[in-house]
Design an enzyme around this catalytic site. Structure first.
Site, PDB file in Angstrom:
ATOM      1  N   ASP A  57      10.437   6.972  25.524  1.00  0.00           N
ATOM      2  CA  ASP A  57       9.532   6.761  24.399  1.00  0.00           C
ATOM      3  C   ASP A  57      10.271   6.744  23.072  1.00  0.00           C
ATOM      4  O   ASP A  57       9.729   6.307  22.059  1.00  0.00           O
ATOM      5  CB  ASP A  57       8.435   7.827  24.375  1.00  0.00           C
ATOM      6  CG  ASP A  57       9.010   9.217  24.479  1.00  0.00           C
ATOM      7  OD1 ASP A  57       9.920   9.544  23.717  1.00  0.00           O
ATOM      8  OD2 ASP A  57       8.558   9.983  25.359  1.00  0.00           O
ATOM      9  N   CYS A  76       9.836   5.489   9.557  1.00  0.00           N
ATOM     10  CA  CYS A  76      11.007   5.978  10.306  1.00  0.00           C
ATOM     11  C   CYS A  76      11.697   4.855  11.071  1.00  0.00           C
ATOM     12  O   CYS A  76      12.847   4.998  11.482  1.00  0.00           O
ATOM     13  CB  CYS A  76      10.609   7.116  11.241  1.00  0.00           C
ATOM     14  SG  CYS A  76       9.183   6.754  12.267  1.00  0.00           S
ATOM     15  N   ASN A 113      -2.268  20.329   8.344  1.00  0.00           N
ATOM     16  CA  ASN A 113      -1.327  19.555   9.154  1.00  0.00           C
ATOM     17  C   ASN A 113      -0.747  18.448   8.276  1.00  0.00           C
ATOM     18  O   ASN A 113      -1.495  17.669   7.688  1.00  0.00           O
ATOM     19  CB  ASN A 113      -2.068  18.963  10.360  1.00  0.00           C
ATOM     20  CG  ASN A 113      -1.222  17.991  11.170  1.00  0.00           C
ATOM     21  OD1 ASN A 113      -1.772  17.094  11.805  1.00  0.00           O
ATOM     22  ND2 ASN A 113       0.076  18.141  11.177  1.00  0.00           N
ATOM     23  N   GLY A 114       0.586  18.382   8.219  1.00  0.00           N
ATOM     24  CA  GLY A 114       1.240  17.357   7.399  1.00  0.00           C
ATOM     25  C   GLY A 114       2.295  17.992   6.518  1.00  0.00           C
ATOM     26  O   GLY A 114       2.494  19.205   6.541  1.00  0.00           O
ATOM     27  N   GLY A 132       2.083  22.246  18.423  1.00  0.00           N
ATOM     28  CA  GLY A 132       2.829  23.347  17.813  1.00  0.00           C
ATOM     29  C   GLY A 132       2.770  24.582  18.684  1.00  0.00           C
ATOM     30  O   GLY A 132       1.689  24.962  19.143  1.00  0.00           O
ATOM     31  N   TYR A 175       4.093   8.552  20.753  1.00  0.00           N
ATOM     32  CA  TYR A 175       4.678   9.732  21.397  1.00  0.00           C
ATOM     33  C   TYR A 175       3.878  11.037  21.272  1.00  0.00           C
ATOM     34  O   TYR A 175       3.726  11.760  22.241  1.00  0.00           O
ATOM     35  CB  TYR A 175       6.088   9.943  20.825  1.00  0.00           C
ATOM     36  CG  TYR A 175       6.740  11.224  21.266  1.00  0.00           C
ATOM     37  CD1 TYR A 175       7.196  11.380  22.573  1.00  0.00           C
ATOM     38  CD2 TYR A 175       6.882  12.297  20.388  1.00  0.00           C
ATOM     39  CE1 TYR A 175       7.783  12.568  22.986  1.00  0.00           C
ATOM     40  CE2 TYR A 175       7.471  13.483  20.792  1.00  0.00           C
ATOM     41  CZ  TYR A 175       7.917  13.621  22.088  1.00  0.00           C
ATOM     42  OH  TYR A 175       8.481  14.783  22.502  1.00  0.00           O
ATOM     43  N   CYS A 207       1.605  20.128  13.511  1.00  0.00           N
ATOM     44  CA  CYS A 207       0.617  21.192  13.627  1.00  0.00           C
ATOM     45  C   CYS A 207      -0.686  20.620  14.157  1.00  0.00           C
ATOM     46  O   CYS A 207      -0.931  19.420  14.081  1.00  0.00           O
ATOM     47  CB  CYS A 207       0.329  21.815  12.263  1.00  0.00           C
ATOM     48  SG  CYS A 207       1.766  22.591  11.533  1.00  0.00           S
ATOM     49  N   CYS A 259      11.346  11.264   8.551  1.00  0.00           N
ATOM     50  CA  CYS A 259       9.924  11.266   8.190  1.00  0.00           C
ATOM     51  C   CYS A 259       9.688  12.333   7.133  1.00  0.00           C
ATOM     52  O   CYS A 259      10.175  13.450   7.270  1.00  0.00           O
ATOM     53  CB  CYS A 259       9.082  11.577   9.433  1.00  0.00           C
ATOM     54  SG  CYS A 259       7.329  11.791   9.066  1.00  0.00           S
TER      55      CYS A 259
HETATM   56  S1  SF4 Z   1       7.684   8.050   9.073  1.00  0.00           S
HETATM   57 FE1  SF4 Z   1       7.362   7.697  11.291  1.00  0.00          FE
HETATM   58  S2  SF4 Z   1       6.833   9.711  12.114  1.00  0.00           S
HETATM   59 FE2  SF4 Z   1       6.576   9.822   9.886  1.00  0.00          FE
HETATM   60  S3  SF4 Z   1       4.424   9.344   9.489  1.00  0.00           S
HETATM   61 FE3  SF4 Z   1       5.553   7.425   9.350  1.00  0.00          FE
HETATM   62  S4  SF4 Z   1       5.475   6.556  11.433  1.00  0.00           S
HETATM   63 FE4  SF4 Z   1       4.917   8.708  11.580  1.00  0.00          FE
END
Ligand code: SF4
Length: 477
Positions: free
Chosen positions: A363, A454, A116-117, A40, A259, A14, A399
């Protein structure tokens, strides 16, 4: 005609924007949201204050669509502040009831919140609220925060203290802007997962997810909102800041730099453009390739490819053409929308490809399905060899902080070794940037200030029960 399919990407989250103490706050918010549209595309909304009264307009679709029919007077009649939001649903389904900003009556106040989050305990808090009789309209974390705040509210007091207390009880990722008749608030979770910047425009104070939104309205970037900071702007433009919570370490999302964020801005005090070029240079250093040309998969791979070409001394060429008039349709939130959008074209330019040994810069690779398609298309155009280089490490974990990856079982790098992936997507060679190589490309903070869960599986905040379920529900590609 050969075409590339585009779908295999993590989804955006977002974008938020707020401006206090400006008579054209709503129109500037609309412009700011245009600059954040890449974050978004499902819904957009603006909440504003005018003559002490609140107005809210939100709808499904792009910023241009949602606000098109509003009369000129709505924009021109002076306001004092506004907050806005563009949304992709990382938690909560795609429907108008979940569009933001969320606005509620709060004692004598009317409070609006844009977020956002993703909260790692959002599901658990939601269940608790329901068990205690709360009636929830939608299924977003944002609404949960407002309910928790309402339960903390002392009659007659400004809602900021209740909001602050609510934020102390939630976990995970949040950058927020909130507004009521008493002013505006901006706050960031203690790890600072998602970005939030502060700027100024004459006497006005501006908050936005990315500096590109400040550029759009001619505002000056002042600084980042700090992780764990709670900033209040009152109706006279006075600013009060407080560190309301502390995590012990930062965990900025490195994938914003790899990205998500626009390359023409600053995120976490880093030039996104510089970081992406540095990723490409590092990738060339770690994984050189004997090729005739370096070619990005647009748009995400462009700056890393420029860095790769610069460091390797190989020529750079744009052999894949993106149709910009279709938009980033892969961030459509549900299966049906994505399938219907799957035919978005990334057209190869045969003259740039035929007879060449191509080093293709990506990417990220998520499921691998579209990478295979791209490679096949390059070969159909006469590429002699196709080597793929990826400007980040393999994605092995989901994530929980606001980026919509598929679940772990669907991530190709979670199921296969790199040489197996190379065979599956049918490239002559495949290399990813190392974790340390990626983290070495940030300059203004240390590697330990970044989240890389991630890629590594090391989560700064453990997801609680219900967190994973919310993600899985929303990624049925
Ligand atoms: S898990 Fe990956 S996408 Fe999610 S906040 Fe951490 S670095 Fe960013």
């Amino acid at each position: 005609m050969n075409t590339f399919l585009e779908s295999d990407k993590p989804k955006d989250h977002c974008g938020i924007f707020g401006i206090a103490n400006h008579p054209q706050a709503a129109d500037l918010t609309r412009l700011g949201l245009y600059a954040l549209q890449h974050r978004g595309q499902e819904s957009a909304g603006i909440f504003l204050l005018r003559n002490g009264k609140c107005e809210l307009h939100k709808g499904m679709g792009l910023v241009a669509d949602v606000f098109r029919k509003l009369p000129k007077e709505w924009w021109k009649t002076p306001q004092s502040m506004a907050i806005g939001h563009v949304r992709y649903s990382t938690a909560g389904s795609s429907s108008l009831v979940n569009a933001q900003p969320f606005a509620v009556e709060f004692d004598k106040w009317y409070l609006a919140l844009a977020h956002n989050g993703t909260l790692t305990n959002g599901g658990a808090l939601r269940n608790q609220l329901k068990q205690n009789g709360a009636i929830l309209q939608g299924n977003t974390d944002t609404e949960v925060v407002l309910h928790v705040a309402a339960r903390n509210h002392r009659m007659g007091a400004k809602p900021w203290d209740a909001l602050k207390t609510a934020l102390k009880s939630v976990a995970g990722a949040y950058s927020i802007v909130a507004s009521c008749e008493a002013g505006m608030v901006a706050a960031r979770d203690p790890h600072g997962f998602r970005p939030l910047v502060m700027g100024s425009l004459d006497q006005a104070v501006v908050f936005a997810s990315e500096t590109t939104a400040l550029d759009m309205i001619g505002a000056k970037y002042e600084r980042d909102v700090k992780p764990g900071e709670f900033i209040i702007v009152d109706n006279n433009g006075n600013i009060e800041s407080e560190m309301f919570t502390f995590a012990g370490r930062k965990a900025h999302c490195i994938f914003e730099l790899v990205y998500f964020a626009r390359p023409d801005g600053l995120v976490f005090e880093e030039s996104v453009y510089e970081v992406r070029k540095a990723l490409g240079r590092k990738l060339a250093e770690e994984s050189p390739v004997d090729a005739d040309v370096v070619m990005p998969v647009p748009d995400g791979g462009v700056y890393a490819a420029l860095g790769f070409a610069e460091a390797s001394g190989l020529p750079f060429d744009l052999g894949i053409m993106r149709n910009h008039y279709i938009g980033r349709t892969f961030i459509q939130p549900n299966h049906e929308a994505r399938v219907s959008a799957l035919r978005i074209k990334l057209n190869p330019i045969s003259e740039a490809i035929k007879g060449k040994r191509v080093c293709l810069i990506e990417d990220s690779i998520v499921r691998g399905n579209t990478s295979r398609e791209r490679v096949r298309t390059l070969r159909d155009c006469g590429a002699k060899e196709v080597h793929m280089r990826v400007s980040c490490p393999p994605h092995i974990s989901p994530c929980y902080y606001g980026i919509d990856f598929p679940n772990k079982e669907e991530l190709i790098a979670n199921n296969y070794e790199i040489d197996e992936i190379a065979k599956l997507i049918q490239v002559d060679s495949l290399s990813y940037l190392s974790l340390s190589g990626m983290l070495s490309c940030v300059k203004n903070s240390t590697a330990s200030d970044y989240c890389h869960a991630c890629y590594s599986g090391e989560y700064a905040v453990k997801p609680s029960l219900g967190c994973e379920r919310e993600h899985v529900d929303d990624v049925d590609e």
